[in-house]
Design an enzyme around this catalytic site. Sequence first.
Site, short mmCIF file in Angstrom:
data_model
loop_
_atom_site.label_atom_id
_atom_site.label_comp_id
_atom_site.label_asym_id
_atom_site.label_seq_id
_atom_site.Cartn_x
_atom_site.Cartn_y
_atom_site.Cartn_z
N HIS A 126 -39.71 10.79 -16.14
CA HIS A 126 -38.26 10.96 -15.98
C HIS A 126 -37.49 10.84 -17.30
O HIS A 126 -36.37 11.36 -17.39
CB HIS A 126 -37.69 9.92 -15.01
CG HIS A 126 -38.16 10.08 -13.60
ND1 HIS A 126 -38.07 11.26 -12.92
CD2 HIS A 126 -38.73 9.18 -12.75
CE1 HIS A 126 -38.56 11.10 -11.70
NE2 HIS A 126 -38.98 9.86 -11.58
N ASP A 251 -47.23 7.20 -5.57
CA ASP A 251 -46.10 7.00 -4.65
C ASP A 251 -46.00 8.14 -3.65
O ASP A 251 -45.17 8.10 -2.73
CB ASP A 251 -44.78 6.81 -5.40
CG ASP A 251 -44.50 7.88 -6.44
OD1 ASP A 251 -45.27 8.86 -6.51
OD2 ASP A 251 -43.51 7.73 -7.19
#
Length: 314
Positions: A126, A251
Amino acid sequence: MAKTCVFLGEELAKYGFPDGHPFSSDRHAAYQDALQSSGLLDRCCVRNPHPATVEELERFHSQAYIARVRSHSESGRGYLDAGDTPAFPGVYEAAATVAGTTLAAVEAVMEGECRHAFNPIGGLHHARRDAASGFCVFNDIGIAIEHLVSVHGLNQILYVDIDAHHGDGVYYSFEGDERVVFLDFHQHSRTLYPGTGKAFETGTGPAQGTKLNVEMLPGSSDEAFLAQWEQARGFIDRFAPEFVLLQCGVDSMSGDPITDLHYSHKVHEFVTNQLIRHAELHCQGRLVAMGGGGYSLENISKGWSSVTASMVNA
């Protein structure tokens, strides 16, 4: 030559946020313990973490941003983004170690010391060139891509991301760069941070058509993933990469506390096997994997062990 290098060590484990933050330093221990109990650790070449230099960080990040991280690291206070990524004393050194360790993994593969390598705490997809975002301080993936291009002169790098979150820091940094082939499976942009990675985003300018974003609906299982993989296979078969990077965030596995995908560890095993075959066909097996996200320690143990087993058994 060892087939698989795995990077482990206390300095790498320090990249974790305090006070109950989901990205904790326990993640490193969960992976190491799983390797030990499964017998995989004895079958890998274990390497120590390695910090990135300022010059290496600057291949991707701005000088002003690096200085800002260092300042927050010294004070140990505040946030490095809008509120997801808190500073802590030593965050600069910890983040630089993640980045440097991914570079060390890349170099181990490029120099022929191993065919595949894994940095479990890497994959901080990110972070932007001038900002932190979503638990990610320095974007080790972007730094590795710039390193492969500028130092080794590579002209085609395949990046595959199966983390539940879109790898926006990588995508938008290389949106117009045709040297970076980008494939990202993530939970649908309407339902999860960062809300990017729409199917129509396929690259810009000369890079048009070199990016593929695959949005998965909440609740998607292994079966749904494998159905979508068919278009991904057709996409990557168009390219002959000189290096393969995999961000294998767990995740996306069922039971993660902050996402809604329901894969099992078999998806991570499958993708790793597929990419190893592609790398063997085009670039002497050169593949580096990075752990990415994942906030269930059980999933970390199962998912990353599956990735490692695929590398070791290839």
